[in-house]
Each structure stands twice: as C-alpha cells, then as structure tokens.
Scaffold this active site. Structure first.
Site, PDB file in Angstrom:
ATOM      1  N   ASP A 128     -41.604  26.052  29.210  1.00  0.00           N
ATOM      2  CA  ASP A 128     -42.238  26.136  30.143  1.00  0.00           C
ATOM      3  C   ASP A 128     -41.511  26.062  31.373  1.00  0.00           C
ATOM      4  O   ASP A 128     -40.032  25.542  31.495  1.00  0.00           O
ATOM      5  CB  ASP A 128     -42.804  23.998  30.759  1.00  0.00           C
ATOM      6  CG  ASP A 128     -43.908  24.125  31.406  1.00  0.00           C
ATOM      7  OD1 ASP A 128     -44.632  25.048  32.338  1.00  0.00           O
ATOM      8  OD2 ASP A 128     -43.486  22.936  32.417  1.00  0.00           O
ATOM      9  N   GLU A 181     -42.294  31.119  30.125  1.00  0.00           N
ATOM     10  CA  GLU A 181     -43.491  31.393  30.579  1.00  0.00           C
ATOM     11  C   GLU A 181     -42.322  31.394  31.881  1.00  0.00           C
ATOM     12  O   GLU A 181     -41.931  30.615  32.502  1.00  0.00           O
ATOM     13  CB  GLU A 181     -43.835  30.486  31.099  1.00  0.00           C
ATOM     14  CG  GLU A 181     -45.225  30.018  31.521  1.00  0.00           C
ATOM     15  CD  GLU A 181     -45.201  28.989  32.923  1.00  0.00           C
ATOM     16  OE1 GLU A 181     -46.255  28.876  33.634  1.00  0.00           O
ATOM     17  OE2 GLU A 181     -44.728  27.735  32.799  1.00  0.00           O
TER      18      GLU A 181
END
Length: 738
Positions: free
Chosen positions: A418, A471
C-alpha cells in the site's frame, strides 16, 4: 555463615532495594532469583508485592526445602539454602495459592545469532524469535517474552497473571541489542499481556506487543499468547505450481474484498448482526469466486487494527490476523481452502505508516523508535499517522520479517504494498519547507527505496512464486523492473493512470466523448513500460465518488450498458485485472464497511446480467491466450481503429504468442452502428466470443448472430475486413473460426 553476614548477604544494597521497589532497577536478575554462595549453597530472593508467604519446593520431588522470609521491605522475600538446586515457589496470596518456577532462576534465553541478525535488520523468522513464544526451558513449559526497547530504563510483562503489576515481572536487557527478555513459567495459550515500559520521562501507557501473533478483539487492545498454527496444510500441489500461475504470461484476475463487509449475518430487519468468521466466509466466498472465474482474491488488510473505519490500512499488529474474524489457525485454514479450490490469496500490506494510538508503536520506549523523530519526516499529514523509519536496521528488519511471516507461515500468494508513492518521496503531499531532503539534497526517500528493493530480492529467495505488487501512482521508472537492472523489483504495478483516464472518459455523457477520445487510447502509449494491473479498487467507490454503475451517465438502461461496456473494455485491454466487490453486479450505493453488499439486487435481471458478463469475461480471459499471454509486450497488441472520435469507436487486435488473434471492437455511444467495416488479418468466419449487449446480459441483443464472414476488401491496413453491426454502448470480441 555468621548470622550478621548471612543477613547482609540476603539483602541487596539499599540503592538496589530502592530501585526494585520503585520498579526502576535496570537489572532485576542481579538481585532476584538464585545466587550462589561460597559454600555451594544459594541465596534466593523474590519480589512479590502483596504476597502473604512464600515456600520453596524442590522442582524434581516437590519436597519442601524451606520458606522465604518476609524482609523489612514489603514484598521482598529472602532465604538461604545450604544446597543449590532447582526449585519452585509456592506463594500464598489473599485470593489463593500459586505454584510455579521462579522466572529469575533461568539464564539468558535468546541466542547471540538471533540478536545479531535482529540488530543487522536481516532476521528472516523474527516472528519465531521476538514476542511471546511458547517454549520449554530446562524442562519447564512456559512463555518466553522478548521485546525491543533500547532506550527504556525498565520493561515489565503485565497481564492477568500478575494483576497487571509492573513490579512483578521486570525483564532482562540484552546488551547491546536493546532487546528485553523474560521466561514466565506455566503461562499458556490465550493469556492477555502488554508491556509496561519505564522511559526516560517516566512510565508510558501500557504497550501492546509489536511482535504479537494474536490479539484481543477490538476495542480491547492487549496482545495474546498464541499457540502454534494448528493447520494440516494440504495445498502442496498449489504451492509447487503457483509460480507458473504468476508468470507475466499467465491470466491474473483479482477479486478485491473487505472480509468484514462482503457478506454478514443479518437480523430480521436486514441489519448486520455479526461478521462471519473465516470458516463461514470460506463456505460462502470460495464457491462465489469460483463461479465468477477470478484467479485470486485480494483481502484488504487483515492485520489487527484498532479502528475498523481505517479498513485495515492503519494496522498496529503486523504479525497478527485480526481477532474480528477468528484465530490465526482459522485464517490459515481459510487460505488452505482457497488453494484447494484453485484460488490464490493476496493480502494488502502496509509498510508505509502506522497509527498514533498510545498502546501501539508510537514513542514505544519513550523515544521515536519505529518512526522518524522529526515530524517533517515522521508524520503523515494526510492520514494523521506516523512513518516507519526504514533507515533504522531494526525497523527495516521488522517490516521485512512481517512480509515473510505472511508469505511463509500462512502460505500467502502475494502482498499488495500500500501507498508506495508516499514511501518513495520525502516531499509526498508536503509543501516547500515541510520536508527534509535526503543526504544528497534530493526528494527521494533513499532508505525506503533500499527497503523495497531488499524486500523484493528476499521474497524471491524465501517465498518463490509469491507476488509483490506496488500501489504506486507516480512516474517513478522501473517499479516492476528487476533490482539487478536498477528497478524496484516489484512483480506488478497498479496502473493508476489507466484507471483515472478510463473512468473520466466513461463518466462523460456520450455526446461529449468525442472530445475525450484519447483518454481511452492514451494508456497504450505506456502500457508496456511496466508490468501493470488494471485496478478498479475500493478507493474508486467511496467518499462521494459514487459506485461504479452510478458513475455511468444516462438512464437506467444506459448505465447498465455503459458498465458492461466498460468492464468488457477493461478485460480486453492489456494488463492484469482487479475488480472490487460489488462492482461485479452493479451495486448502486457506495461501499460501506459497516454493511454487507446489497445481495438483494441479484433478483433483478440487469444486475444478474452484469454478474454473468464478469463470469464470462473471466472464463474467456483464462481460456484465450491472446488476452493474457503477451500482456506485457507490445507484440500482443495492434491498433486497427484508434482515431474514430466522431463515432466513439475503437478497434484493436490482441495477439497470442502463437499468432492467434482476438478482435475487439467498442462502440461508446448509445447509437447502433450497422455495417461498420473493420479490417482483419485473416479471411473466413470470425466467431463472436463476447457481445456485452447480448440478451443473456440483459442487453438489447443487437449484434451479428454469433459471428461474421470476411469480405475480400482491405481496410485499416489489413487484407480482409468484416462488416459488423456494432451494438450501442457495447464491446464485441471475435476470433477466427477454427
């Protein structure tokens, strides 16, 4: 020994006693436990505040060896025994009797190699080293606690077993690693505990264990002693073959979900009564994902997190599955069941930042230990969180060990890392003067870059076949390039540019799409600069952005037609696929983590039609090599029509490695276009594989009766052509017959 000399030997120096009583002694083992005398006997000292009396028993025979005498210092019991031997203490309390070995009778616990590797930041199995470990020491069962707190003046283990009294179980500091350790005999699985830490400025709020393998159910915040994973792994065949499933040439279709809100038990009025546990979720989710045809599921973070509204993206226990859904063994069994059903499991994982909760990592030993000390480096303004100081070897190793813990102990098939962009840049979301340059004066976060490269190299060695996905939303070069070539080493990168451009296009009224024509084609300019995943994730259906179907313009019919066309366009576009739960059947409302998906919508044919289309798209994607086996190279894609902005029509070929094409034609207006000519490379009949306007998808069923014959007329640079009826707001896919 003379009586006066014995008394002096029994009691430590006054300054030691004072430090012990104040719970400030830096080395309790120097005072407590057994200490030999010159004649082969031993002194025994125990500090047990509020105890009534203490007897000493032989460990092997339980024979009473004598009693410890209560000294003038309340709670300090002392005694001398002529023969040194292993013993247990039988303590009388106001509430009953307790018999156990003396924690201060055991020697050093952690090996020098463990401490060396930890300090170096390269301990590959840290979750079996630090934290609370069930262990047998010198024939005694109990729990070995170990925690890193180098700037603490004293650390104690506290829990129900000592009435949360930090004076009872102070730990031993292992120099120079800064790790504190203590073995507490006879503790068992399920015991709740925390650490009481004395920092330079005094006692800190009780801290949960950073290395906890299990936790209490939030909102309770204590760590729990975890047992070994009780799972009979039966997924050997999957683990041996998953590397082939994860090749760039293989189909990868990911169903992203939030475990707590995919489906729940509801009461009589439809409100959520409780969240399903892992076993219940497996019974319901696995057949559903199989029917939809996805190759993998991706779980939003299931690491324990105090605030459910963070969706897991503010975790505090990087090694413990959330107690919300069951035990660690329950989660392992869930993964095993997915693998047996042919479904891979990817976890979202958050090494960028952590929440500021006082029981967590923030100021863990009274200093900025896990985070940067300077708020301009260590505080995330956007999320009100703290940033891991990955330049510190112990923190680097802590996060590396977390990744390996999930991949190795839970057989996880991949981690979606993330917020990588926030890790790579020191000025991420900061104004001038609000950030600290790196040692070269630049904006790159060099220590975070070193970390992700090391992570990807180590995972390749330690968990072969596992995926690490970034990401990452910037133009950082080489995110999915190998570290040997100077890249970051990720297997895939989320294509955020494609997501933004394509969603912006599809939200336009078709009347205006001609002016945005390049937004759909621009992604092909850079489609092979990285290995990409096309993500329609949870972030696109929350915070007022509308659900995927509710982004679509037009009336109800047009909204469904647009959604079907958009999903078909996505599956026909180069790049692996990711779709968030609820999008596969056109949920109208935005995702809400406190409610389950609106399953009742599946009583309506339009919603079932979208679901059926996603299932067919996944089946075709998996079966048709042209749609996946040259995803990451330009040879797999060929434009036929990219400039028909007036009609909002696009056409291209996808090519397999063995030269078999699939033709894709998209019409993004609500106007049917009969007799539209498209050039193709091969003569003969072309069979229709997908028509997103078909009646089985609740479309208008306008099309080509299952296929079309070529005409001997060149077009779009091809020797043959098809004359097709293009359905309104629809995508066609065809391939040569035979």
């Amino acid at each position: 020994m003379k009586e006066r000399g014995l008394k002096e030997a029994l009691l430590p120096a006054a300054r030691d006693i004072e430090a012990l009583v104040r719970a400030e002694h830096p080395d309790p083992f120097a005072i407590l436990g057994p200490h030999g005398d010159d004649a082969g006997g031993q002194f025994i000292r125990a500090y047990l505040p509020d105890a009534l009396s203490v007897q000493v028993l032989a460990r092997d025979s339980s024979a009473v060896l004598g009693s410890l005498t209560a000294s003038e210092v309340p709670g300090l019991f002392v005694g001398h025994f002529p023969q040194a031997q292993a013993y247990v203490l039988r303590t009388q309390w106001a509430g009953g009797e307790q018999t156990a070995e003396d924690p201060y009778s055991f020697g050093q616990l952690l090996g020098e190699m463990d401490l060396y590797l930890f300090a170096e930041g390269n301990h590959r199995d840290l979750s079996a080293c630090l934290g609370a470990q069930l262990q047998n020491v010198d024939g005694v069962d109990g729990v070995r606690f170990a925690v890193w707190a180098p700037n603490a003046r004293r650390v104690s283990v506290v829990g129900d077993f000592n009435i949360w009294d930090g004076r009872r179980h102070p730990m031993r500091l292992r120099h120079p690693s800064g790790v504190w350790e203590l073995f507490i005999p006879r503790l068992q699985v399920g015991e709740a505990y925390k650490y009481e830490i004395l920092g330079a400025q005094g006692i800190l709020p009780l801290k949960a264990d950073p290395m906890a393998l299990a936790t209490q159910l939030p909102p309770d915040t204590a760590s729990k002693v975890a047992g070994p994973l009780t799972i009979d792994w039966q997924d050997q065949a999957w683990m041996q073959t998953r590397g082939e499933r994860h090749l760039p040439s293989a189909p990868l279709s990911i169903y992203e979900l939030h475990a707590g809100s995919w489906q729940c038990e509801v009461d009589d009025v439809g409100e959520v009564a409780r969240q399903y546990q892992w076993g219940e979720l497996a019974e319901r989710l696995i057949p559903y994902v199989q029917n939809l045809g996805f190759t993998h599921i991706e779980l939003m973070p299931i690491m324990e997190h105090p605030f459910g509204g963070s969706w897991g993206y503010q975790p505090l226990s990087q090694f413990a599955p959330s107690a919300r859904y069951g035990s660690p063994s329950d989660f392992a069994a869930f993964v095993n069941a997915c693998h047996l059903a042919g479904i891979g499991v990817i976890l979202d994982w958050v090494p960028a930042h952590f929440p500021t909760d006082t029981h967590g990592l923030a100021q863990f030993d009274g200093t900025a230990l896990y985070e940067y000390g300077n708020p301009q480096e260590g505080f995330h303004q956007d999320w009100d969180t703290l940033i891991y100081n990955l330049g510190r070897t112990e923190v680097h190793g802590f996060m590396l060990a977390s990744a390996l813990h999930w991949l190795k102990h839970f057989h996880i098939d991949g981690l979606r890392v993330d917020a990588v962009a926030s890790m790579l840049y020191r000025d991420y979301s900061r104004k001038a003067g609000e950030w600290v340059p790196n040692r070269h004066g630049g904006r790159e976060n060099l220590e975070a870059i070193d970390f992700v490269r090391h992570l990807n190299d180590v995972v390749d060695l330690e968990a072969p076949g596992a995926l690490i996905i970034a990401e990452e939303s910037t133009a950082w070069p080489g995110v999915s390039q190998s570290t040997q070539q100077g890249g970051l080493g990720f297997d895939y990168k989320w294509n955020m540019g494609w997501m933004h451009d394509s969603l912006h296009y599809i939200q336009q009224d078709p009347v205006y799409r001609a002016h945005h024509h390049k937004e759909l084609s621009f992604g092909l300019v850079y489609a092979w600069s990285e290995r990409f995943i096309l993500p329609i994730s949870h972030d696109e259906v929350v915070h007022g952005k509308h659900s995927l179907i509710d982004k679509m313009p037009g009336d109800r019919w047009q909204k469904f037609a647009n959604l079907r066309a958009y999903l078909s366009f996505m599956w026909a576009h180069p790049g692996k696929k990711l779709l968030f739960m609820g999008c596969e059947f056109g949920q109208w409302r935005e995702w809400n983590h406190d409610q389950q998906l609106d399953w009742y919508l599946l009583q309506y044919p339009e919603h079932r039609g979208v679901q059926k289309l996603v299932s067919d798209l996944n089946q075709l994607y998996r079966e048709e090599p042209a749609l996946h086996d040259q995803d990451d190279v330009p040879q797999g894609f060929q434009w036929l029509i990219g400039d028909d902005a007036i009609n909002s029509v696009y056409a291209w070929l996808r090519w397999s490695k063995d030269g078999r094409p699939v033709l894709v034609v998209a019409n993004f207006t609500p106007v049917p276009r009969p007799a539209y000519r498209v050039g193709v490379p091969f003569a003969g009949r072309w069979s229709e594989l997908i028509n997103s306007d078909a009646g089985i998808y609740a479309g208008s069923n306008y099309g080509n009766d299952g296929g079309a014959e070529t005409e001997d007329e060149g077009s779009h640079g091809q020797p043959q052509s098809l004359v097709l009826n293009l359905p309104p707001l629809a995508v066609l896919m065809l391939r040569p017959f035979g």
